[in-house]
Scaffold this motif. Structure first.
Motif, short mmCIF file in Angstrom:
data_model
loop_
_atom_site.label_atom_id
_atom_site.label_comp_id
_atom_site.label_asym_id
_atom_site.label_seq_id
_atom_site.Cartn_x
_atom_site.Cartn_y
_atom_site.Cartn_z
N LEU A 324 0.83 -1.20 0.00
CA LEU A 324 0.00 0.00 0.00
C LEU A 324 0.87 1.25 0.00
CD1 LEU A 324 -2.82 -0.90 2.55
CD2 LEU A 324 -2.99 -0.86 0.06
N TYR A 325 0.39 2.24 -0.69
CA TYR A 325 1.08 3.52 -0.77
C TYR A 325 0.18 4.57 -0.11
CZ TYR A 325 2.79 7.85 -2.97
OH TYR A 325 3.25 9.11 -3.19
N ARG A 326 0.73 5.25 0.85
CA ARG A 326 -0.04 6.26 1.59
C ARG A 326 0.47 7.64 1.20
NH1 ARG A 326 0.20 9.03 6.53
NH2 ARG A 326 -1.81 9.29 7.59
N GLN A 327 -0.43 8.42 0.58
CA GLN A 327 -0.05 9.74 0.10
C GLN A 327 -0.89 10.81 0.79
OE1 GLN A 327 -1.06 11.04 -4.00
NE2 GLN A 327 1.15 11.24 -4.27
N LEU A 328 -0.24 11.87 1.26
CA LEU A 328 -0.97 12.94 1.93
C LEU A 328 -1.79 13.73 0.90
CD1 LEU A 328 1.50 14.43 4.58
CD2 LEU A 328 -0.55 13.07 4.98
N ARG A 329 -3.06 13.84 1.16
CA ARG A 329 -3.96 14.64 0.33
C ARG A 329 -4.73 15.60 1.24
NH1 ARG A 329 -4.61 12.95 -5.18
NH2 ARG A 329 -2.72 11.73 -5.61
N VAL A 330 -5.31 16.62 0.64
CA VAL A 330 -6.06 17.62 1.39
C VAL A 330 -7.54 17.28 1.33
CG1 VAL A 330 -6.62 20.07 1.61
CG2 VAL A 330 -4.33 19.37 0.89
N GLY A 331 -8.16 17.17 2.51
CA GLY A 331 -9.56 16.80 2.58
C GLY A 331 -10.46 17.97 2.90
N ARG A 332 -11.60 17.65 3.50
CA ARG A 332 -12.61 18.67 3.80
C ARG A 332 -12.05 19.71 4.77
NH1 ARG A 332 -17.14 19.17 7.46
NH2 ARG A 332 -18.86 20.27 6.43
N ARG A 333 -12.37 20.97 4.47
CA ARG A 333 -11.92 22.11 5.27
C ARG A 333 -10.40 22.21 5.33
NH1 ARG A 333 -16.47 24.86 4.83
NH2 ARG A 333 -18.25 23.90 5.86
N GLY A 334 -9.68 21.63 4.36
CA GLY A 334 -8.23 21.77 4.30
C GLY A 334 -7.46 20.82 5.19
N ARG A 335 -8.15 19.87 5.83
CA ARG A 335 -7.44 18.92 6.70
C ARG A 335 -6.78 17.83 5.87
NH1 ARG A 335 -12.14 19.88 9.89
NH2 ARG A 335 -13.20 18.13 8.90
N GLU A 336 -5.50 17.54 6.18
CA GLU A 336 -4.77 16.52 5.45
C GLU A 336 -5.08 15.13 5.98
OE1 GLU A 336 -0.62 17.49 5.55
OE2 GLU A 336 -0.77 18.80 3.78
N PHE A 337 -5.01 14.13 5.11
CA PHE A 337 -5.21 12.74 5.50
C PHE A 337 -4.36 11.87 4.59
CE2 PHE A 337 -8.06 13.38 1.98
CZ PHE A 337 -8.13 12.17 1.33
N GLY A 338 -4.14 10.64 4.99
CA GLY A 338 -3.35 9.71 4.19
C GLY A 338 -4.24 8.91 3.26
N MET A 339 -4.20 9.21 1.97
CA MET A 339 -5.02 8.49 0.99
C MET A 339 -4.31 7.20 0.60
SD MET A 339 -6.54 9.79 -2.68
CE MET A 339 -5.02 9.51 -3.57
N ALA A 421 -11.98 30.66 -6.19
CA ALA A 421 -13.05 29.77 -6.64
C ALA A 421 -12.69 28.32 -6.37
CB ALA A 421 -13.31 29.99 -8.13
N ALA A 422 -11.45 27.94 -6.64
CA ALA A 422 -11.04 26.54 -6.46
C ALA A 422 -11.10 26.10 -5.01
CB ALA A 422 -9.64 26.34 -7.02
N HIS A 423 -10.90 27.03 -4.07
CA HIS A 423 -10.94 26.67 -2.65
C HIS A 423 -12.33 26.18 -2.23
CE1 HIS A 423 -6.98 28.56 -1.77
NE2 HIS A 423 -7.00 27.66 -0.80
N ARG A 424 -13.35 26.52 -2.98
CA ARG A 424 -14.71 26.08 -2.63
C ARG A 424 -14.85 24.57 -2.74
NH1 ARG A 424 -19.31 28.29 -1.20
NH2 ARG A 424 -21.31 27.44 -1.93
N ARG A 425 -13.95 23.93 -3.48
CA ARG A 425 -13.97 22.48 -3.57
C ARG A 425 -13.77 21.82 -2.21
NH1 ARG A 425 -9.87 21.32 -8.54
NH2 ARG A 425 -10.06 19.23 -7.72
N LEU A 426 -13.12 22.54 -1.29
CA LEU A 426 -12.73 21.94 -0.02
C LEU A 426 -13.86 21.93 1.01
CD1 LEU A 426 -9.17 23.51 0.38
CD2 LEU A 426 -9.80 21.29 -0.60
N ILE A 427 -15.06 22.39 0.65
CA ILE A 427 -16.15 22.35 1.61
C ILE A 427 -16.81 20.97 1.65
CG2 ILE A 427 -16.58 24.80 1.36
CD1 ILE A 427 -19.02 24.20 -0.27
N MET A 428 -16.40 20.08 0.73
CA MET A 428 -16.89 18.70 0.74
C MET A 428 -15.70 17.75 0.79
SD MET A 428 -20.13 18.59 -1.87
CE MET A 428 -20.76 17.08 -1.12
#
Length: 483
Positions: A324-339, A421-428
């Motif tokens: 498995l490869y765990r990559q840091l991605r940005v989730g809801r409200r800008g919180r990072e998680f390991g995808m 505008a692109a930051h609005r993607r982070l509300i979900m």
């Protein structure tokens, strides 16, 4: 007088509606009588109505009445209206509403008249019939789009308005598969016609030449895109002239990427005002989406466990490195998680990314993608082609870090390049799939990726999620754009 274009439009709309009717009645017959045969066999079975007369009728009679009522409900809810068929979710919503209301009415009548309907028969016909109706409508929609790709089964539309506004409408229609509109010409303000075509659409004259242009282009639809020179009185006269020829009139408001369910006509003092609802992302809808994610991801993990094991073995044998490869991605409200993903690249592939991006000159561009990436292993190439490397993200969904459907998950370095505008993607929450997945995947430009994600965020519904998941299966089976 009816122009050739109008007669052509009426003919194909009627023919397509007949196809849908025959398809609907076939599906309903299979669902209802299939449920009857499944529960009672082929022998006639009576049911008793516990009323004063002691009336007894058979399930065959009930099935006939149910089929007739179902078809009437589909017609009453205008599920075959040419304004909703072929694109968007409104067609599916009307089919679902008609079905649910019908069975609710039958349940109430059965209770009031004390009719002892077998619950199994009743509860089998509903979901199977609704599912088959969805599948049939989707199948016909694919057929319709294939016809429209050859300029068949389309409305011949004439744009009328200022150049800038008409160009925006034309660009939106041209980039939308299945819009059902073939742009055959444009009319714009006198004095600007010499500037040439509008988004590739030939300019046929100014506003005063509308009816001449309609005849010359065999148009059956006129799209008013907006112009200060066209007064309300002018628009009313235009409507009368078009009505006399049975030509459809469409008014395009200055709204972009807003789905139909958010738009409501609100007549006030004779003015057809448009009320736009804001997207609802909290409360009950958020609970519905999370419940759907939990049930869906858990079911898919159980169903796909043999595939998970087989892929894990293949990745382990493909070379050194973790499964498995765990990559840091940005989730809801800008919180990072390991995808989580199955490893599809060589070990330490991230250390090579910056140099590869510099080599192809895209280090300052969002969507950090390497063309013909040399880091991908042979096994990884196969996994990526069919999106099998992304299956472990089901565990991210189960843990609440991702959703089955949502905006594209991105790296922190990509998010740093976002505009407002692109930051609005982070509300979900980011999704395993989304509009980007079923609309081109890696072939999409940054601008198209942003547009699709924002459209999803602004117009989210559970129906949209189900449609995207359904289309995802097709996108994975025909994996164009995966890399």
């Amino acid at each position: 007088m009816r122009a050739t274009g109008v007669l052509r439009r009426k003919t194909w709309q009627r023919a397509y509606a007949i196809r849908l009717f025959l398809s609907d009645i076939s599906v309903v017959l299979v669902a209802v009588f299939g449920a009857q045969i499944f529960w009672f066999g082929s022998e006639p079975v009576d049911l008793a109505a516990q009323n004063a007369g002691g009336v007894r009728i058979g399930y065959t009679t009930i099935s006939v009445l149910l089929v007739a009522a179902w078809m009437i409900a589909l017609d009453v809810f205008a599920t075959r209206d040419h304004k909703v068929i072929g694109s968007g979710t409104l067609e599916y919503k009307r089919v679902a509403d008609a079905t649910i209301w019908l069975f609710g009415l039958f349940a109430i009548l059965a209770f009031l008249f004390r009719i002892e309907l077998a619950r199994g028969y009743f509860l089998t016909a509903l979901p199977i019939g609704l599912l088959l109706l969805f599948v049939a409508r989707w199948t016909w929609r694919q057929w319709l789009r294939r016809q429209q790709s050859g300029d068949q089964y389309v409305s011949r539309a004439l744009l009328m308005g200022e150049r800038l506004k008409s160009a925006h409408v034309a660009k939106t229609i041209q980039r939308t598969p299945g819009a059902g509109l073939l742009l055959v010409g444009a009319l714009t303000r006198s004095g600007t016609m010499s500037k040439g075509p509008i988004q590739g659409v030939a300019v046929l004259g100014d506003y005063s030449e509308l009816m001449i242009a309609v005849d010359a282009s065999n148009a059956d639809t006129v799209i008013l895109t907006g112009a200060d020179e066209i007064s309300p009185d002018d628009m009313r006269r235009i409507g009368w002239d078009l009505e006399a020829r049975n030509i459809e009139l469409i008014v395009a408001p200055a709204l972009t990427d807003i789905a139909g369910p958010r738009i409501h006509a609100r007549p006030v003092a004779g003015l057809p005002l448009i009320h736009v609802s804001y997207p609802t992302l909290e409360g009950a809808k958020r609970v519905y989406k999370r419940t759907f994610d939990i049930l869906g991801s858990a079911f898919l993990i159980l169903l796909g466990s043999p595939v998970l094991i087989a892929v894990a073995i293949a990745v382990k044998r493909s070379g050194p490195g973790d499964i498995l490869y765990r990559q840091l991605r940005v989730g809801r409200r800008g919180r990072e998680f390991g995808m989580l993903k199955f490893r599809s690249m060589v070990q330490d592939a991230d250390d090579q990314l910056e140099s590869l991006l510099d080599a192809q000159g895209t280090s300052e561009t969002p969507l950090f993608k390497v063309t013909n990436d040399p880091r991908i292993t042979p096994v990884g190439k196969f996994l990526r082609k069919y999106s099998l490397d992304e299956v472990p993200q089901l565990f991210n969904v189960l843990l609440g870090e991702m959703s089955l459907v949502g905006p594209r998950p991105q790296r922190a370095a990509e998010v740093a390049l976002y505009d407002d505008a692109a930051h609005r993607r982070l509300i979900m929450k980011p999704g395993m799939s989304g509009l980007w997945q079923v609309s081109g995947r890696s072939n999409l430009s940054w601008e198209d990726s942003i547009r699709l994600d924002l459209y999803y965020v602004e117009n989210w519904s559970l129906t949209v999620d189900i449609m995207i998941l359904f289309r995802t299966v097709r996108a994975v089976v025909t994996p164009e754009g995966a890399r």
